[in-house]
Design a protein around this motif. Structure first.
Motif, mmCIF file in Angstrom:
data_model
loop_
_atom_site.group_PDB
_atom_site.id
_atom_site.type_symbol
_atom_site.label_atom_id
_atom_site.label_comp_id
_atom_site.label_asym_id
_atom_site.label_seq_id
_atom_site.Cartn_x
_atom_site.Cartn_y
_atom_site.Cartn_z
ATOM 1 N N CYS A 238 0.830 -1.200 0.000
ATOM 2 C CA CYS A 238 0.000 0.000 0.000
ATOM 3 C C CYS A 238 0.866 1.253 0.000
ATOM 4 N N ALA A 239 1.877 1.297 0.867
ATOM 5 C CA ALA A 239 2.748 2.468 0.981
ATOM 6 C C ALA A 239 3.499 2.729 -0.317
ATOM 7 N N VAL A 240 4.043 1.681 -0.915
ATOM 8 C CA VAL A 240 4.799 1.844 -2.167
ATOM 9 C C VAL A 240 3.874 2.337 -3.281
ATOM 10 N N GLY A 241 2.672 1.777 -3.350
ATOM 11 C CA GLY A 241 1.721 2.212 -4.366
ATOM 12 C C GLY A 241 1.345 3.666 -4.213
ATOM 13 N N ILE A 242 1.153 4.101 -2.986
ATOM 14 C CA ILE A 242 0.813 5.497 -2.709
ATOM 15 C C ILE A 242 1.945 6.423 -3.156
ATOM 16 N N ILE A 243 3.172 6.042 -2.860
ATOM 17 C CA ILE A 243 4.330 6.853 -3.245
ATOM 18 C C ILE A 243 4.443 6.941 -4.765
ATOM 19 N N GLU A 244 4.248 5.817 -5.447
ATOM 20 C CA GLU A 244 4.344 5.786 -6.910
ATOM 21 C C GLU A 244 3.370 6.751 -7.568
ATOM 22 N N GLU A 245 2.183 6.896 -6.996
ATOM 23 C CA GLU A 245 1.129 7.707 -7.604
ATOM 24 C C GLU A 245 1.195 9.181 -7.190
ATOM 25 N N SER A 246 2.142 9.525 -6.341
ATOM 26 C CA SER A 246 2.190 10.883 -5.795
ATOM 27 C C SER A 246 2.825 11.867 -6.765
ATOM 28 N N ASP A 247 2.528 13.132 -6.534
ATOM 29 C CA ASP A 247 3.214 14.197 -7.261
ATOM 30 C C ASP A 247 4.521 14.538 -6.531
ATOM 31 N N THR A 248 4.406 14.818 -5.225
ATOM 32 C CA THR A 248 5.573 15.099 -4.387
ATOM 33 C C THR A 248 5.462 14.292 -3.103
ATOM 34 N N VAL A 249 6.575 13.716 -2.677
ATOM 35 C CA VAL A 249 6.620 12.972 -1.418
ATOM 36 C C VAL A 249 7.267 13.866 -0.364
ATOM 37 N N TRP A 250 6.491 14.194 0.659
ATOM 38 C CA TRP A 250 7.003 14.990 1.773
ATOM 39 C C TRP A 250 7.456 14.036 2.875
ATOM 40 N N CYS A 251 8.710 14.123 3.253
ATOM 41 C CA CYS A 251 9.244 13.285 4.333
ATOM 42 C C CYS A 251 9.432 14.177 5.563
ATOM 43 N N LEU A 252 8.635 13.922 6.582
ATOM 44 C CA LEU A 252 8.661 14.739 7.795
ATOM 45 C C LEU A 252 9.160 13.910 8.964
ATOM 46 N N GLY A 253 10.035 14.487 9.751
ATOM 47 C CA GLY A 253 10.546 13.803 10.929
ATOM 48 C C GLY A 253 10.508 14.707 12.139
ATOM 49 N N MET A 254 9.848 14.250 13.182
ATOM 50 C CA MET A 254 9.742 15.054 14.391
ATOM 51 C C MET A 254 10.913 14.751 15.323
ATOM 52 N N GLY A 255 11.568 15.795 15.811
ATOM 53 C CA GLY A 255 12.692 15.606 16.727
ATOM 54 C C GLY A 255 13.839 14.846 16.065
ATOM 55 N N THR A 256 14.359 13.827 16.763
ATOM 56 C CA THR A 256 15.476 13.057 16.219
ATOM 57 C C THR A 256 15.065 12.231 15.003
ATOM 58 N N SER A 257 13.761 12.086 14.769
ATOM 59 C CA SER A 257 13.284 11.338 13.606
ATOM 60 C C SER A 257 13.503 12.102 12.300
ATOM 61 N N GLU A 258 14.006 13.318 12.397
ATOM 62 C CA GLU A 258 14.352 14.057 11.184
ATOM 63 C C GLU A 258 15.430 13.324 10.389
ATOM 64 N N THR A 259 16.306 12.582 11.072
ATOM 65 C CA THR A 259 17.398 11.883 10.385
ATOM 66 C C THR A 259 16.876 10.847 9.391
ATOM 67 N N PRO A 260 16.016 9.896 9.783
ATOM 68 C CA PRO A 260 15.486 8.965 8.782
ATOM 69 C C PRO A 260 14.599 9.642 7.747
ATOM 70 N N ALA A 261 13.931 10.748 8.119
ATOM 71 C CA ALA A 261 13.110 11.461 7.145
ATOM 72 C C ALA A 261 13.976 12.026 6.024
ATOM 73 N N ARG A 262 15.094 12.630 6.380
ATOM 74 C CA ARG A 262 16.001 13.169 5.358
ATOM 75 C C ARG A 262 16.612 12.049 4.522
ATOM 76 N N HIS A 263 16.931 10.936 5.162
ATOM 77 C CA HIS A 263 17.464 9.791 4.426
ATOM 78 C C HIS A 263 16.433 9.286 3.414
ATOM 79 N N CYS A 264 15.178 9.208 3.834
ATOM 80 C CA CYS A 264 14.103 8.735 2.961
ATOM 81 C C CYS A 264 13.925 9.667 1.765
#
Length: 292
Positions: free
Chosen positions: A133-159
């Motif tokens: 489901c997640a991969v399909g949603i990403i494929e159909e998107s115009d822009t993928v926003w990766c948001l990371g709260m606090g220390t989770s910003e690191t994997p968000a930027r990696h993604c």
């Protein structure tokens, strides 16, 4: 057998419920776990418990499952929740110091072991339907926003970087409050938000999910077990990442692995797009004198 103030009442309840189904060796392991203080148990590996009980690591893992847990990692995670909520962070750090000692080689070994446990536990939590489901949603998107709260910003930027390298248009933010609100003005209905947040269900997380959903954007939440249960019906897909209760390995390790799975899954299902993006990246690097 009674649980003490430092042992787990949850484990005691599981033991009472399942003790009749345990073999002699499993009973020895279970009784040993029950008498072990939680602040000690969370640092013990299956191999160490096996040595202490004169059994095998396979017996330790089997005992955890016979007690009603998915394995030793879940046993430690669930049984230590009360301690995590009631013990101040400074005290937990002191417990960590006592458990690891100061032999750097031994400390390195423990951290590698805990990192492997976190990744293995996350692998076991992968839900095939949610992943597709997640991969399909990403494929159909115009822009993928990766948001990371606090220390989770690191994997968000990696993604965001990983998806960009396979041909997806991405944006990334670790902002909060007014700054995040300013950035989210640009969200459009065909955009997708991949939101990384490990543990606590904070008011800001609820607000972000509600506001993004109101715009009509789809949300993929990468989070821990407790948030998964809270948000399963509120977002488009939930991907679960596990850390380790000892905190010797970061939750971000598992989240980065999930980000890599998402990006590579998009790549293998859209090979021409990924190859074209790779070529553009190589061309750009060559122009600035960077060998690929």
């Amino acid at each position: 057998m009674e649980a003490t103030d430092r042992t787990s009442q949850v484990l005691k309840e599981h033991f009472d419920r399942h003790r009749s189904s345990l073999s002699r060796s499993e009973l020895a392991v279970a009784e040993h776990l029950l008498t072990m203080p939680i602040d000690v148990l969370i640092f013990r590996s299956a191999e160490e418990i096996a040595v202490e009980t004169g059994t095998s690591d396979a017996t330790v893992i089997r005992t955890a499952k016979r007690l009603g847990f998915s394995g030793l990692p879940q046993l430690k995670r669930i049984c230590s929740r009360v301690m995590a909520k009631t013990t101040p962070a400074v005290n937990r750090l002191e417990q960590r110091f006592r458990a690891t000692g100061d032999d750097l080689v031994r400390v390195a070994g423990q951290i590698f072991s805990e990192a492997c446990e976190a990744l293995t536990s996350t692998k076991d939590e992968i839900d095939e339907q949610s992943l597709y489901c997640a991969v399909g949603i990403i494929e159909e998107s115009d822009t993928v926003w990766c948001l990371g709260m606090g220390t989770s910003e690191t994997p968000a930027r990696h993604c965001a970087t990983a998806l960009r390298r396979v041909g997806m248009r991405t944006r990334c933010s670790g902002a909060s409050g007014f700054t995040l609100a300013n950035e989210l003005i640009d969200l459009r209905q065909k955009d997708v938000v991949v939101l990384f947040h490990a543990l606590r269900d904070v008011a800001e997380l609820k607000l972000i999910v509600d506001q993004i959903s109101a715009i009509g954007c789809k949300v993929i939440l990468v989070c821990g077990v407790q948030l998964r249960e809270a948000y399963r019906g509120k977002v488009s897909a939930v991907l679960t990442c596990l850390g380790v209760r000892s905190k010797l390995a970061s939750w971000n390790l598992s989240a980065i692995a999930i980000a890599d799975i998402l990006a590579y899954s998009v790549a293998v299902r859209n090979r021409e797009q990924a190859l074209a993006a790779k070529k553009r990246l190589a061309d750009l690097r060559s122009r600035v004198g960077i060998a690929d």
